[in-house]
Design a protein around this motif. Structure first.
Motif: not given
Lengths: 313, 295, 623
Positions: A233-236, A298-301, A304-305
């Protein structure tokens, strides 16, 4: 997902177009008599006029832009006004040097910042305090000042590293690694201190969420809660921090390369700027924007994942 | 139509006719979201209309539409004979003398950075009242809602939930309005605080003859404070009438379910109510099945 | 102090207010207290002193500097410090101290210009985008995303190539480039208050948009903007000096960047030349960073007070999310009192407290005792702040990290989880019980499921971990559980993410999770408070049915006497952290002995004559 990527890619291309048009206009509309500049003060008006014709400067701006754009799409970014070297060629020889440094630094930042940030969030106590203080110190000293001092102390005073790094990979990987160490350190210190601090807050915010308490009540171990739920959850938030740092680093690396006399984009950009060598400046801007767009995609993808809600909508 | 219980009612103070509220959808070209369908209510002078319903029933939206905070797609909101469904900000300013609001959450309905005195003076200043007169009025208001006058120079955060709700009530009373829309004004409060705030609402009505549109999810609260009650379900009013009738012997199946779902504070009576509820649910299901079989 | 006013106000309502007048503070409270907190913070005062000194030196540079910024004494190059040139001279014989002062002037002015431009663009744009949203917001968001994807230095190089070496032009450009940070800050802040009820109240009062923004919205962004400005001024100084360090600045001006570059060129001869400009930069930027942090801290202190009521236990400083370590060293745990082993759970004289900054301990649970047997439902009733949830969490061992057990003991099935004398819950023991024998049903269904995982995953994993069964077995059981809790289409719910189901459904899922490992004791913390009444009735039915079928003990924390009457065998009433009264549900609800319980029950509306006063004495109508 493919639709999502296509959409992002499309908007990236639009950004590329807009930035190129703006930069082109900005550069060519304001910089006085370019031909006079190139030829020097002794040039006669006839010579200047001839030079302007040669460079196509007598054409209207819009025509020139679309001519540039047409060429750029075929991979031709024009040639330097001073060395006549094709811009694409100079970029091709220099981008690898810069990108190696930037991506090495980024990977190290991601690893160190995540490790330290998570440790600070979970352990609190002294690790936390060190991270907080580190963030303040890191924010206070620009990366290039750190670079200057690294050279002065470690290379010049103590002689542990070469002071300049004008070594190509051919001389052997070992010497190359040694020569790249200081510049990469200078690049990553601010990133690590700032990144760790922000990842720390992101993790703490997640640790305080209600579902973490419920997971604990279900008998799930702390380690699993941390690595599977909280970090995910913190990754984004962490990814956003890192992508912003990378954008900043594309600027910072210019100064670092200048300090260490590295044959990357930096010296090219600085020289071109000083001489108002506009085709080269244009090329540098384009390369930067492309890198940023790719990284953001890349960040967006990845986001999304990581986040099912983004995927659904 | 419904009959008035106690309140005198000639021309209604507020009447809402065939009201529809739709929110434009966020998505491109999607159908707008319909929050309210064909709403008809009236409120007489000195009367309280209780509006009861569960989350998403549209009860809050109806209150906001009356206040001009929700878009009126169709229908009319008539206040003292004037259609105010599309009143401009300027008309609202005049209207605010007679039409006021108390919101649910006493923590976000007061600006945390302003002193109580400034909060209460705001509606007065909008109407162009002199500062000195406004100050006098603020003191009266604090007294009316049972707060000490030294509250003027204090910040909302220095007060508890019930006290803040008193401030919000005082703000609504500042211009001596004719109608106050009360949007779940006691739901965020503890039980004993709720009782005191309800007492205050009743007292104010007795003293000033103000009307309330009282929105709540709690049938007990609505029964206690209302002359008449309207029940909302999925954006529509399914039943309205005298409070005693609607809240004790309702006709509509949903209101019946709502009534029996609310637990009573006695184990044996609650057991009875639980059994009644199960019987009702079974009956309603049977009727639905029969209706389905017929159709 | 405001602290004491607040903490007393938390417990007292209007009726009790009369007892505490006279403490009111007056004047512009918000700003003055933030300022006072800022000055009381050592870092805050240090940063103010540093920045103040630098600002004074910069302002009076023409007076203080012994030499002109470009005055060169060619006969005295790279000289060490002496009485004339107190910091020595550079390679052209220019006085380092004088150049440092003039550099300060230029640096501070350029930072101010940059921040000024950024605020002038970002603040109004953010206010408009945040308040009106719509097209303007969409367009500005797009512009912002472009500006934010451009590296500052590269843009400045472009500007330099286009406009030549001017500090002012490059700082205006950088101001434009960095304005998104103000834009986003303002927009987010405005969005967060735009729908606040006090803004609605202002609209109802007929306030114009402009007055609403000026009065209610601008005050929200003021402080964050100051913090942001400190950060941005620092960044501006760094980047401007970087440009000059590269030799792309105005050559006629003395700046820290040029001096750094000059020092670096002569690093083999006079390395001290590097030190002064670097120190000046680090001090100035560091001062700004510290100032920003100190203001943020000062504001957050205020926040804490503001939200005390909502989160009386607030967040933690303390230690570790790895609580197992806390008491690991402890030796064997004492045996429980003889004759009490048969109680499923027994709480004896429990006290829970939070250590405060001043060394005192704020007790939230005080001397609470009760027990629950198998197959029995105990209701704990009380109003907010009564300590009922804290009591429940201490049984679960899920108190916040900074909470301390300040007295008493808790025993589960004949063993202490909090032995007499412990100041923490024994996590080593509890982590073996939690999920397996003691489980938990939370209040708010949505926030208690991890949004990133499917409902099925969140049901299956605990069973795999706790019961040691395979995933396939756990899946079968989970589907069965979902059916048991009355979910019509268990397979679809199993595969759904939490945001795809309703609140009532999510609460059923959480109940399924709580009983999945067949616990002996379930602790339900206001399990129906967040639900609609009709859904609440269904969930209460479900809880009763499950409890009877599984013969489990339940502790039901609630504020609702109706819920108590519906489910509980016995009731404990709590007030201000203390247990007021305990007994069977009929005794307590019908014949409460204590005044407080009587007041609470008297506040119930059920059975009262409508339109009559509940607790206030009847008054004669004035009109």
């Amino acid at each position: 997902m493919i639709k999502f990527i296509a959409k992002r890619l499309g908007s990236g291309l639009v950004v590329l177009f807009v930035v190129s048009a703006l930069t082109f206009t900005l550069l060519y509309i304001s910089s006085g008599s370019i031909a006079q500049n190139i030829l020097g003060d002794q040039a006669t008006p006839e010579q200047v006029a001839l030079k302007e014709q040669e460079l196509g400067l007598d054409q209207p701006l819009v025509t020139r832009y679309f001519a540039w754009l047409g060429d750029a799409l075929t991979g031709n970014l024009g040639a330097s006004w001073f060395t006549s070297e094709p811009v694409a060629n100079s970029l091709a020889t220099r981008i690898p040097v810069t990108m190696t440094m930037v991506f090495t630094a980024m990977i190290l930042i991601a690893l160190c910042a995540a490790l330290i940030g998570v440790a600070a969030a979970v352990k609190r106590g002294w690790v936390d305090r060190v991270v907080q203080i580190g963030a303040i110190v890191g924010d206070s000293i620009p990366g290039y000042v750190i670079g200057v001092f690294l050279v002065t102390i470690l290379a010049i005073q103590l002689g542990l590293f070469p002071a300049t790094s004008t070594i190509s990979p051919e001389v052997g990987p070992e010497a190359w690694v040694v020569s790249m160490t200081l510049p990469v350190i200078a690049l990553l210190i601010n990133g690590v201190t700032g990144g760790a601090q922000q990842i720390r807050s992101a993790v703490i915010k997640q640790l305080e969420r209600d579902y973490v308490r419920t997971l604990r009540s279900r008998g799930i171990g702390e380690r699993e809660i941390l690595f599977k739920h909280v970090l995910r959850s913190a990754a984004p938030a962490g990814l956003t921090v890192l992508s912003l740092q990378l954008i900043g680093m594309l600027g910072g690396v210019v100064i670092i390369e200048q300090i260490f006399a590295l044959p990357g984009m930096g010296p090219l950009a600085v020289a071109a700027t000083g001489q108002s060598d506009l085709p080269v400046v244009m090329g540098v801007v384009m390369y930067t924007v492309v890198v940023v767009i790719v990284v953001n995609l890349l960040v967006d993808i990845l986001n999304g994942w990581l986040n099912p809600k983004v995927r659904v909508s | 139509m419904s009959t008035s219980v106690e309140a005198p009612k000639n021309a209604p103070l507020l009447s809402v006719e065939n009201l529809v509220v739709e929110y434009p959808s966020k998505r491109f070209r999607a159908k707008p979201f319909r929050a309210l369908t064909d709403i008809n209510i009236t409120i007489g002078q000195g009367e309280t209309l209780g509006l009861v319903g569960e989350s998403g029933s549209g009860k809050t939206t109806l209150g906001r539409a009356v206040l001009g905070l929700a878009p009126v797609t169709a229908g009319k909101v008539i206040f003292e004979g004037n259609d105010i469904s599309n009143a401009s900000r300027k008309e609202r300013r005049t209207l605010s003398r007679d039409l006021q609001v108390v919101f649910q959450d006493p923590y976000t309905s007061l600006n945390p950075a302003l002193e109580i005195g400034d909060i209460l003076a705001e509606p007065l200043a909008v109407q162009g009242m002199e500062p000195a007169a406004a100050k006098k009025r603020v003191r009266e208001l604090l007294d009316q809602v049972g707060l000490p006058s030294d509250a003027i120079h204090r910040l909302p955060r220095e007060f508890s939930g019930g006290q803040r709700q008193r401030v919000a009530i005082a703000r609504a009373l500042a211009l001596s309005p004719k109608l106050i829309v009360c949007d779940e004004p006691v739901s965020a409060l503890d039980l004993s605080t709720q009782a005191r705030v309800l007492d205050l609402f009743l007292q104010i009505q007795r003293d000033t003859g103000v009307s309330y549109l009282f929105v709540s999810h709690d049938l007990d609260v609505v029964r206690h404070i209302s002359h008449r009650v309207a029940v909302m379900y999925h954006g529509e009013i399914v039943e309205q009438g005298p409070a005693e009738v609607v809240t004790r012997d309702p006709e509509h199946p949903y209101t019946q379910r709502l009534l029996l779902a609310s637990p009573v504070p006695d184990p044996d009576r609650q057991e009875q109510r639980r059994a009644d509820r199960h019987r009702l649910l079974a009956n309603q299901q049977r009727q639905n099945e029969q209706a389905g079989a017929v159709a | 102090m405001s602290d004491s006013i607040d903490s007393s106000a938390v417990t007292a309502d209007a009726a009790g207010l009369a007892a505490k007048p006279g403490t009111g503070q007056s004047g512009t409270v918000v700003r003055s207290t933030v300022m006072r907190r800022l000055i009381r913070n050592p870092l805050g005062i240090a940063s103010l002193v540093i920045l103040g000194t630098i600002a004074i030196l910069a302002i009076f540079a023409p007076v203080l500097a012994p030499f002109e910024e470009n005055f060169a004494n060619i006969s005295k190059t790279l000289a060490p410090a002496d009485s004339v040139n107190i910091l020595g001279t550079d390679s052209a014989g220019r006085d380092t101290w004088s150049r440092l002062l003039f550099g300060a002037q230029l640096t501070l002015l350029s930072a101010l210009l940059c921040a000024g431009v950024a605020i002038a663009i970002g603040l109004p744009a953010g206010l408009i985008a945040g308040y009106y949203a719509g097209k303007f917001e969409a367009v500005s968001n797009w512009v912002v995303s472009i500006l934010m994807s451009l590296p500052g230095l590269i843009v400045l190089l472009t500007i330099r190539a286009a406009f030549g070496p001017s500090v002012w032009i490059s700082m205006i450009a950088f101001g434009v480039l960095i304005s998104p940070s103000y834009f986003r800050l303002t927009r987010t802040a405005v969005q967060s208050v735009r729908n606040e009820l006090y803004v609605d109240a202002a609209r109802v009062s007929g306030l114009s948009d402009l007055s609403i923004i000026a009065r209610h919205i601008f005050s929200v962004v003021r402080a964050p903007i100051i913090i942001q400005t400190a950060a941005i001024a620092g960044v501006a100084i760094a980047i401007q000096s970087g440009l000059e360090f590269l030799g792309l600045g105005d050559p006629t001006k003395a700046t820290w960047g040029v001096m750094l570059s000059e020092g670096f060129k002569n690093v083999y001869l006079t390395p001290t030349l590097l030190l002064w400009p670097a120190l000046a930069m680090a001090l100035t930027i560091g001062g700004l960073v510290l100032l920003g942090n100190a203001i943020r801290d000062a504001l957050e202190d205020g926040e804490k007070i503001k939200h005390r009521k909502k989160r009386s236990v607030a967040t933690a400083e303390g230690t570790t999310a790895e609580p197992a370590k806390a008491r690991q060293s402890r030796k064997s745990v004492a045996a429980v009192e003889l004759g009490t082993e048969h109680h499923l759970i027994k709480v004896t004289n429990l006290g829970v407290g939070y250590p405060q900054a001043d060394g005192s301990v704020k007790k939230v649970v005080d001397d609470v005792s009760f027990h629950v047997d198998r197959g029995e439902i105990l209701g704990i009733v009380g109003e907010s702040g009564s300590g009922k949830s804290q009591t429940a969490f201490s049984i679960l061992g899920l108190l916040p990290d900074n909470a301390r057990i300040v007295g008493g003991s808790i025993q589960f099935d004949g063993n202490y989880t909090v032995a007499p004398g412990d100041d923490r819950v024994n996590q080593e023991r509890l982590s073996k019980l939690r999920g397996k024998r003691i489980s938990y049903i939370p209040q708010e269904p949505m926030s208690n499921l991890d949004p990133a995982f499917t409902i099925g995953y969140q049901l299956v994993t605990p069973m795999v971990r706790v019961l040691g069964i395979t995933k396939a077995e756990a899946r079968t059981r989970a589907l069965k559980l979902l059916t048991d809790v009355g979910i019509a289409n268990p397979e679809r719910t199993f595969d759904a993410y939490p945001h795809e189901v309703s609140g009532g459904m999510a609460q059923r899922v959480l109940i399924a999770g709580a009983i999945s490992c067949e616990p002996d004791l379930v602790i339900a913390d206001e399990p129906t408070t967040a639900l609609d009444v009709t859904v609440q009735a269904d969930v209460l039915d479900l809880l009763r049915e499950l409890q009877q079928r599984l013969n489990i003990g339940v502790i039901l924390v609630t504020h609702n006497f109706g819920v108590v009457a519906d489910l509980c065998d016995r009731v404990a009433v709590m007030q201000n952290g203390r247990l007021v009264e305990e007994g069977t549900v009929r005794d307590i609800l019908r014949n409460p002995k204590e005044q407080y319980t009587q007041t609470l029950l008297g506040s119930m509306l059920e059975g009262k004559t409508p339109m009559t006063m509940l607790v206030t004495p009847q008054k004669e109508p004035v009109a």
